[in-house]
Scaffold this motif. Sequence first.
Motif, PDB file in Angstrom:
ATOM      1  N   VAL B 243       9.098   8.159  -9.298  1.00 58.40           N
ATOM      2  CA  VAL B 243      10.442   7.568  -9.332  1.00 58.40           C
ATOM      3  C   VAL B 243      10.474   6.599 -10.508  1.00 58.40           C
ATOM      4  N   PRO B 244      11.706   6.271 -11.014  1.00 64.27           N
ATOM      5  CA  PRO B 244      11.766   5.294 -12.117  1.00 64.27           C
ATOM      6  C   PRO B 244      11.371   3.885 -11.655  1.00 64.27           C
ATOM      7  N   HIS B 245      10.929   3.060 -12.619  1.00 63.75           N
ATOM      8  CA  HIS B 245      10.539   1.676 -12.308  1.00 63.75           C
ATOM      9  C   HIS B 245      11.666   0.889 -11.651  1.00 63.75           C
ATOM     10  N   SER B 246      12.912   1.281 -11.965  1.00 66.70           N
ATOM     11  CA  SER B 246      14.054   0.540 -11.409  1.00 66.70           C
ATOM     12  C   SER B 246      14.093   0.641  -9.885  1.00 66.70           C
ATOM     13  N   MET B 247      13.327   1.599  -9.322  1.00 69.40           N
ATOM     14  CA  MET B 247      13.318   1.736  -7.855  1.00 69.40           C
ATOM     15  C   MET B 247      12.177   0.972  -7.203  1.00 69.40           C
ATOM     16  N   GLN B 248      11.346   0.317  -8.028  1.00 65.73           N
ATOM     17  CA  GLN B 248      10.168  -0.348  -7.458  1.00 65.73           C
ATOM     18  C   GLN B 248      10.504  -1.671  -6.767  1.00 65.73           C
ATOM     19  N   VAL B 249      10.032  -1.790  -5.545  1.00 67.55           N
ATOM     20  CA  VAL B 249      10.184  -3.040  -4.794  1.00 67.55           C
ATOM     21  C   VAL B 249       8.844  -3.764  -4.825  1.00 67.55           C
ATOM     22  N   GLY B 250       8.850  -5.050  -5.146  1.00 65.08           N
ATOM     23  CA  GLY B 250       7.596  -5.804  -5.129  1.00 65.08           C
ATOM     24  C   GLY B 250       7.530  -6.805  -6.247  1.00 65.08           C
ATOM     25  N   GLN B 251       6.359  -7.406  -6.362  1.00 61.93           N
ATOM     26  CA  GLN B 251       6.148  -8.486  -7.325  1.00 61.93           C
ATOM     27  C   GLN B 251       6.587  -8.119  -8.736  1.00 61.93           C
ATOM     28  N   THR B 252       6.160  -6.968  -9.238  1.00 55.80           N
ATOM     29  CA  THR B 252       6.569  -6.587 -10.589  1.00 55.80           C
ATOM     30  C   THR B 252       7.772  -5.648 -10.561  1.00 55.80           C
ATOM     31  N   GLY B 253       8.375  -5.530  -9.393  1.00 54.57           N
ATOM     32  CA  GLY B 253       9.603  -4.732  -9.289  1.00 54.57           C
ATOM     33  C   GLY B 253      10.726  -5.625  -8.826  1.00 54.57           C
ATOM     34  N   LYS B 254      11.498  -5.155  -7.861  1.00 53.51           N
ATOM     35  CA  LYS B 254      12.645  -5.937  -7.412  1.00 53.51           C
ATOM     36  C   LYS B 254      12.335  -6.672  -6.114  1.00 53.51           C
ATOM     37  N   THR B 255      12.891  -7.865  -6.007  1.00 59.51           N
ATOM     38  CA  THR B 255      12.803  -8.618  -4.764  1.00 59.51           C
ATOM     39  C   THR B 255      14.037  -8.290  -3.953  1.00 59.51           C
ATOM     40  N   VAL B 256      13.838  -7.872  -2.726  1.00 58.89           N
ATOM     41  CA  VAL B 256      14.969  -7.415  -1.925  1.00 58.89           C
ATOM     42  C   VAL B 256      15.038  -8.205  -0.625  1.00 58.89           C
ATOM     43  N   ALA B 257      16.224  -8.256  -0.036  1.00 62.39           N
ATOM     44  CA  ALA B 257      16.392  -8.982   1.225  1.00 62.39           C
ATOM     45  C   ALA B 257      17.453  -8.299   2.081  1.00 62.39           C
ATOM     46  N   PRO B 258      17.248  -7.032   2.417  1.00 62.03           N
ATOM     47  CA  PRO B 258      18.267  -6.342   3.216  1.00 62.03           C
ATOM     48  C   PRO B 258      18.194  -6.740   4.694  1.00 62.03           C
ATOM     49  N   SER B 259      19.184  -6.310   5.465  1.00 61.05           N
ATOM     50  CA  SER B 259      19.123  -6.522   6.918  1.00 61.05           C
ATOM     51  C   SER B 259      18.058  -5.617   7.526  1.00 61.05           C
ATOM     52  N   LEU B 260      17.930  -4.426   6.955  1.00 57.14           N
ATOM     53  CA  LEU B 260      16.975  -3.454   7.505  1.00 57.14           C
ATOM     54  C   LEU B 260      16.189  -2.797   6.374  1.00 57.14           C
ATOM     55  N   TYR B 261      14.870  -2.853   6.480  1.00 58.09           N
ATOM     56  CA  TYR B 261      13.986  -2.241   5.485  1.00 58.09           C
ATOM     57  C   TYR B 261      13.097  -1.239   6.204  1.00 58.09           C
ATOM     58  N   ILE B 262      13.172   0.015   5.826  1.00 56.37           N
ATOM     59  CA  ILE B 262      12.354   1.045   6.471  1.00 56.37           C
ATOM     60  C   ILE B 262      11.295   1.505   5.479  1.00 56.37           C
ATOM     61  N   ALA B 263      10.026   1.158   5.757  1.00 56.87           N
ATOM     62  CA  ALA B 263       8.921   1.482   4.851  1.00 56.87           C
ATOM     63  C   ALA B 263       8.222   2.741   5.342  1.00 56.87           C
ATOM     64  N   CYS B 264       8.254   3.785   4.530  1.00 58.78           N
ATOM     65  CA  CYS B 264       7.679   5.064   4.934  1.00 58.78           C
ATOM     66  C   CYS B 264       6.444   5.368   4.093  1.00 58.78           C
ATOM     67  N   GLY B 265       5.304   5.451   4.728  1.00 59.13           N
ATOM     68  CA  GLY B 265       4.076   5.785   4.004  1.00 59.13           C
ATOM     69  C   GLY B 265       3.691   4.744   2.982  1.00 59.13           C
ATOM     70  N   ILE B 266       4.000   3.469   3.285  1.00 58.63           N
ATOM     71  CA  ILE B 266       3.641   2.350   2.407  1.00 58.63           C
ATOM     72  C   ILE B 266       2.580   1.525   3.133  1.00 58.63           C
ATOM     73  N   SER B 267       1.430   1.319   2.507  1.00 56.04           N
ATOM     74  CA  SER B 267       0.348   0.617   3.199  1.00 56.04           C
ATOM     75  C   SER B 267       0.646  -0.882   3.275  1.00 56.04           C
ATOM     76  N   GLY B 268       1.302  -1.417   2.228  1.00 53.15           N
ATOM     77  CA  GLY B 268       1.686  -2.832   2.274  1.00 53.15           C
ATOM     78  C   GLY B 268       0.756  -3.741   1.499  1.00 53.15           C
ATOM     79  N   ALA B 269       0.516  -3.407   0.233  1.00 51.06           N
ATOM     80  CA  ALA B 269      -0.265  -4.296  -0.644  1.00 51.06           C
ATOM     81  C   ALA B 269       0.487  -5.617  -0.781  1.00 51.06           C
ATOM     82  N   ILE B 270      -0.251  -6.702  -1.010  1.00 42.89           N
ATOM     83  CA  ILE B 270       0.348  -8.031  -1.128  1.00 42.89           C
ATOM     84  C   ILE B 270       1.529  -7.997  -2.074  1.00 42.89           C
ATOM     85  N   GLN B 271       1.339  -7.280  -3.202  1.00 43.88           N
ATOM     86  CA  GLN B 271       2.388  -7.315  -4.209  1.00 43.88           C
ATOM     87  C   GLN B 271       3.655  -6.593  -3.739  1.00 43.88           C
ATOM     88  N   HIS B 272       3.531  -5.654  -2.800  1.00 41.85           N
ATOM     89  CA  HIS B 272       4.729  -5.031  -2.226  1.00 41.85           C
ATOM     90  C   HIS B 272       5.374  -5.969  -1.212  1.00 41.85           C
TER      91      HIS B 272
END
Lengths: 258, 321
Positions: B243-272
């Motif tokens: 996917v393009p970098h513009s879709m990246q959530v995390g420290q070097t990507g975008k900081t997000v604050a939605p009402s609902l976040y559904i993480a699929c197949g994401i282990s959850g590194a600190i930076q994410h």
Amino acid sequence: MRIFVCIKQVPDTETKIKLMPDGSGIDEGGVKWIMNPYDEFAVEEALKLKQTAGDATVTVISVGPKKRVADALRTAMAMGADDGIVIDCENSLDSFTTAKALAAAIKKEPACDFVFSGKLAIDDNAGSVSQYLAEFLEIPHVTVVSGFEASSGKYVVTREVEGGTKEIFELTGPAVVAANKGLNTPRYASLPGIMKAKKKPLSELNLSDLGLSSSDAKVSFTNFELPPEKPPVKFIDGDPAAQAKELVRLLKDEAKVL
Amino acid sequence: MSQVFVFCEFSNGKLKKGSTELLSAAKTAGKKITALVIGPGAKDIASQTGEYGASTCFVCDDEKLKSYHPLAFAQIASQTIKDSGCNIFLATASMMAKDLFPRVAAQLETGIASDCTDLSFSGDDLIIKKPLYAGKCKAQVQFNNSPVKMVLMRPNQLPVNTPVAGASVEMKILSTPDFDSRMTVKEVSVGNSDKVDLTEANIIVSGGRGMKEAQNFDLLNQLADTLGATVGASRAVADAGWVPHSMQVGQTGKTVAPSLYIACGISGAIQHLAGMSGSKVIVAINTDKDAPIFSKATYGVVGDLFDVVPKLTEEFKAALN
């Protein structure tokens, strides 16, 4: 051509943040310091511009306690920057005073043809120094830059905003460009590079040399707090169909986010 | 009485939600509100700022301001803020505002706090908090020697009032300044996404390495379409070029604050986690019950996303119809 790169030293992402007991700040003991990740893209782009420009000098500059900030400057010099300037002060300053100090130090130099920086520092997450600095140097700025091309004194700079939209600007002279991830792949400091960096000139200034004081700060932080403990995760059992059904029920009836 | 200045953004002829949040907060606190709207169509937005509580709305409505020009916009904003006599300035921490207002703060010789998450008024003062160190802590922002306290708030943090239909607002027309020729807008290539941006999204469906390959993001797109959500991704996936970098959530990507976040197949590194732990409700779907993502999750589903996500899409379809 004289190119400046403004860098900041920040706690490593992996560092666990502990607070002072009185909540006045973070406990810096045991913090591992690194060059702000976005600043690596800035250093790399400056080195690339130097290659295109031919006769050019890349100067890295940073504000902070000299005894540790010098490491970040040496890292940038090991990547290939020619020399460094450290503006020594006890603690990190706010964006306004940092930019005032950077601008004053740059104005002391005989020329400034371009300035690079990172789009934000991952400690205070302000993303303001580049714009303040550009205003104090009276030149344009472009932040969150993911594309940069230079040809005969003109620069085409791409900035990425919401929804993957790209704003492309043309600049006709000096500017402050704040790098985003995706701009380039920063080179690693080679072993000979690290050896050479030890001998590169690193000059030192302090705030009073620049007519500034840390009490000029416009913004400070108090009442530090850790995020509230999250209640433990609620695991949903069953086969995928049952899990999906229960999850949707919980989101609707318990969390009320649908 | 303290006077609050709100910079308002709009799209498709409507005030953006973040702007309505700020107008609502100032209105609820009983402040006199001055708004500023820049861009073609700005005149049609003035009445909406009134409905949310602005008594005066400055508009700079000009086709020439269709694209963002940092120096021109800064000139308009600085002058208007100065003339208004306000001592508090609010804007949503959008990509434009984050670029523009530090420059305006420099012109006004004042302080600015970006990406704030908490805002409340206390008499003539305001109490502001923002996350520091990638969200590992929060602190209160203090302004010193600042004629105007400038605050950029993340969207989706504050309640929105019901607009008062027909509320009156005084519209003041601004003229467009001459553009600084050292910088020109060469081109704006509009992204292909008609979705709300990650940073503004109310629901996000995000995929990590567990998606196995790029085309499997179709599964997430289907889920997102059902929910009116925006699709995000972990760094591993963006770095792999799925996917393009513009879709990246995390420290070097975008900081997000939605009402609902559904993480699929994401282990959850600190930076994410740094980029999404501000989400109100977090759902994690992962085969590994020990994955760090579950430490931040509200609801956890231990299972294969390729089985769970399609079922989830069906269930949401049924629940939302």
